[in-house]
Scaffold this motif. Structure first.
Motif, PDB file in Angstrom:
ATOM      1  N   PHE A 163       0.840  -1.191   0.000  1.00 45.77           N
ATOM      2  CA  PHE A 163       0.000   0.000   0.000  1.00 45.77           C
ATOM      3  C   PHE A 163       0.877   1.243   0.000  1.00 45.77           C
ATOM      4  O   PHE A 163       2.001   1.217   0.474  1.00 45.77           O
ATOM      5  CB  PHE A 163      -0.909   0.011   1.236  1.00 45.77           C
ATOM      6  N   GLY A 164       0.332   2.334  -0.526  1.00 45.31           N
ATOM      7  CA  GLY A 164       1.048   3.596  -0.487  1.00 45.31           C
ATOM      8  C   GLY A 164       1.445   4.105  -1.861  1.00 45.31           C
ATOM      9  O   GLY A 164       1.146   3.484  -2.888  1.00 45.31           O
ATOM     10  N   ASN A 165       2.151   5.236  -1.877  1.00 48.53           N
ATOM     11  CA  ASN A 165       2.572   5.878  -3.117  1.00 48.53           C
ATOM     12  C   ASN A 165       3.963   5.428  -3.533  1.00 48.53           C
ATOM     13  O   ASN A 165       4.725   4.881  -2.727  1.00 48.53           O
ATOM     14  CB  ASN A 165       2.560   7.403  -2.945  1.00 48.53           C
ATOM     15  N   LYS A 166       4.286   5.703  -4.800  1.00 44.05           N
ATOM     16  CA  LYS A 166       5.597   5.355  -5.338  1.00 44.05           C
ATOM     17  C   LYS A 166       6.182   6.566  -6.071  1.00 44.05           C
ATOM     18  O   LYS A 166       6.309   6.575  -7.292  1.00 44.05           O
ATOM     19  CB  LYS A 166       5.485   4.155  -6.281  1.00 44.05           C
TER      20      LYS A 166
ATOM     21  N   ALA B  13       7.990  -1.571  -3.493  1.00 42.11           N
ATOM     22  CA  ALA B  13       8.160  -0.760  -2.285  1.00 42.11           C
ATOM     23  C   ALA B  13       7.416   0.563  -2.407  1.00 42.11           C
ATOM     24  O   ALA B  13       7.402   1.181  -3.469  1.00 42.11           O
ATOM     25  CB  ALA B  13       9.649  -0.502  -2.047  1.00 42.11           C
ATOM     26  N   THR B  14       6.805   1.011  -1.302  1.00 46.11           N
ATOM     27  CA  THR B  14       5.971   2.204  -1.323  1.00 46.11           C
ATOM     28  C   THR B  14       6.399   3.196  -0.242  1.00 46.11           C
ATOM     29  O   THR B  14       7.258   2.908   0.601  1.00 46.11           O
ATOM     30  CB  THR B  14       4.498   1.845  -1.086  1.00 46.11           C
ATOM     31  N   LYS B  15       5.775   4.353  -0.289  1.00 41.67           N
ATOM     32  CA  LYS B  15       5.977   5.381   0.732  1.00 41.67           C
ATOM     33  C   LYS B  15       4.770   5.403   1.653  1.00 41.67           C
ATOM     34  O   LYS B  15       3.664   5.704   1.235  1.00 41.67           O
ATOM     35  CB  LYS B  15       6.157   6.747   0.075  1.00 41.67           C
ATOM     36  N   ILE B  16       4.992   5.042   2.926  1.00 39.61           N
ATOM     37  CA  ILE B  16       3.939   5.125   3.951  1.00 39.61           C
ATOM     38  C   ILE B  16       4.571   5.788   5.166  1.00 39.61           C
ATOM     39  O   ILE B  16       5.138   5.121   6.038  1.00 39.61           O
ATOM     40  CB  ILE B  16       3.371   3.743   4.321  1.00 39.61           C
ATOM     41  N   VAL B  17       4.486   7.091   5.220  1.00 39.85           N
ATOM     42  CA  VAL B  17       5.188   7.861   6.241  1.00 39.85           C
ATOM     43  C   VAL B  17       4.836   7.442   7.668  1.00 39.85           C
ATOM     44  O   VAL B  17       5.726   7.382   8.526  1.00 39.85           O
ATOM     45  CB  VAL B  17       4.940   9.369   6.036  1.00 39.85           C
ATOM     46  N   PRO B  18       3.560   7.135   8.010  1.00 41.29           N
ATOM     47  CA  PRO B  18       3.255   6.759   9.397  1.00 41.29           C
ATOM     48  C   PRO B  18       4.069   5.569   9.915  1.00 41.29           C
ATOM     49  O   PRO B  18       4.275   5.456  11.131  1.00 41.29           O
ATOM     50  CB  PRO B  18       1.759   6.421   9.348  1.00 41.29           C
ATOM     51  N   LEU B  19       4.542   4.704   9.033  1.00 35.14           N
ATOM     52  CA  LEU B  19       5.357   3.574   9.483  1.00 35.14           C
ATOM     53  C   LEU B  19       6.661   4.043  10.123  1.00 35.14           C
ATOM     54  O   LEU B  19       7.285   3.308  10.879  1.00 35.14           O
ATOM     55  CB  LEU B  19       5.666   2.634   8.317  1.00 35.14           C
TER      56      LEU B  19
END
Length: 325
Positions: A232-235, A243-249
């Protein structure tokens, strides 16, 4: 001062990384490791009981102690085994190496040598059968299921071929590997249980089970980077990789939520374009030790290199693209 890397320097710096092969979505058979299923089930159930004790009977000193333990383990994973030893994104003098090795041992996530070897294989053969925690095999597999089954023969083969000579020659890591059967139970279970009991008279059940909450929280934070951050998330940097960008992680993993950037530029010590992001805790940790001289040769990618990659392979969600639209 962190040296900038030119395109050609970056390609030469990371001998273990290549463009991921096209994943094969095929049906696979699994050989279940039932002892691992039982161990992981017990640890999670015991940790859930620890959550109950955390809110009902654990002393505040126990809570604070375990928060500090979680932070230490997180830095041992992110700044230590990940950025320092897996990707050689910076260099560390012996005192910092010893500190990071001990902090990593607290996490209970196998030895640095084993962890880093698997991670290098993951990057080089991402989402193929050689990838230990391939996201193509499903969210559960990439999160924790890979620990419950025998590894694919190709994973075992590529793991033996990957270059880990730098790790095997490191005296700090050799020490950890040699004595891990002693260090791991001592630092993961025994001392974190005895310290609250001895210093502030915590009960053995509270001390043990509350600490399991921290151990499993840290483990699942790492697992999320293998699973959620590949689903999930943006690329913004490369839409052709999982691989994605999920800042809350980043809140759970000391700053590792910019996973698409990390896979695009794995040797950037910041694991993010935004190195001074307030939640990129491991970058601040490394920067502190760079200021006192314990960390050095910090590698970063140039703004031009990032911009070119965003334009060439990004999914259009990078802030520089959005600001022009």
């Amino acid at each position: 001062m962190a040296p900038n890397l030119k395109d050609e320097d970056f390609l030469q710096a990371d001998e273990e990384i290549q463009e991921p092969l096209k994943p094969k979505a095929v049906k696979r058979e699994y050989t279940i490791l039932y002892h691992m299923v039982l161990v992981l089930a017990y640890l999670h159930i015991a940790a859930l009981y620890g959550v109950y004790l955390l809110f009902t009977s654990a002393k505040w000193a126990t809570v604070v102690f375990n928060i500090l333990t979680f932070i230490a383990g997180s830095y041992g994973i992110s700044a230590g085994v990940h950025r320092l030893w897996s990707h050689r994104a910076y260099k560390a003098k012996m005192p910092l190496q010893i500190l990071l090795m001990l902090m990593h041992t607290i996490s209970g996530q196998t030895t640095v040598i084993n962890w880093a070897r698997d991670h290098r294989v993951h990057h080089k053969y991402c989402d193929t059968d050689a990838d230990p925690y391939s996201s193509v095999r499903g969210l559960f597999f990439s999160h924790i299921g890979w620990l419950m089954v025998k590894r694919h023969p190709e994973c075992l083969e590529k793991g033996k071929e990957i270059n880990i000579s730098d790790l095997l020659q490191n005296p700090v890591l050799r020490f950890q590997k040699k004595y891990y059967s002693i260090l791991s139970p001592l630092m993961v279970f025994i001392l974190p249980t005895l310290i609250p009991m001895y210093f502030w008279n915590e009960s053995i059940s509270n001390a043990y089970h509350v600490h399991l909450v921290i151990v499993m929280l840290g483990a699942n934070a790492t697992f999320c980077l293998n699973s959620i951050a590949h689903a999930f998330g943006n690329k913004p940097y490369d839409e052709n990789i999982s691989a994605t960008k999920i800042v809350p992680l980043s809140l759970m993993s000391s700053g590792e939520g910019y996973h698409n950037f990390h896979h695009a530029f794995p040797f950037d010590y910041r694991s993010s374009e935004f190195g001074n992001d307030y939640i990129n805790f491991s970058t601040h940790f490394i920067d502190f030790f760079a200021r006192i001289g314990w960390a050095y040769d910090l590698k970063i990618t140039t703004p031009e290199m990032i911009t070119n990659r965003v334009k060439r392979t990004g999914d259009g969600t990078h802030r520089s693209i959005r600001s022009r639209s």
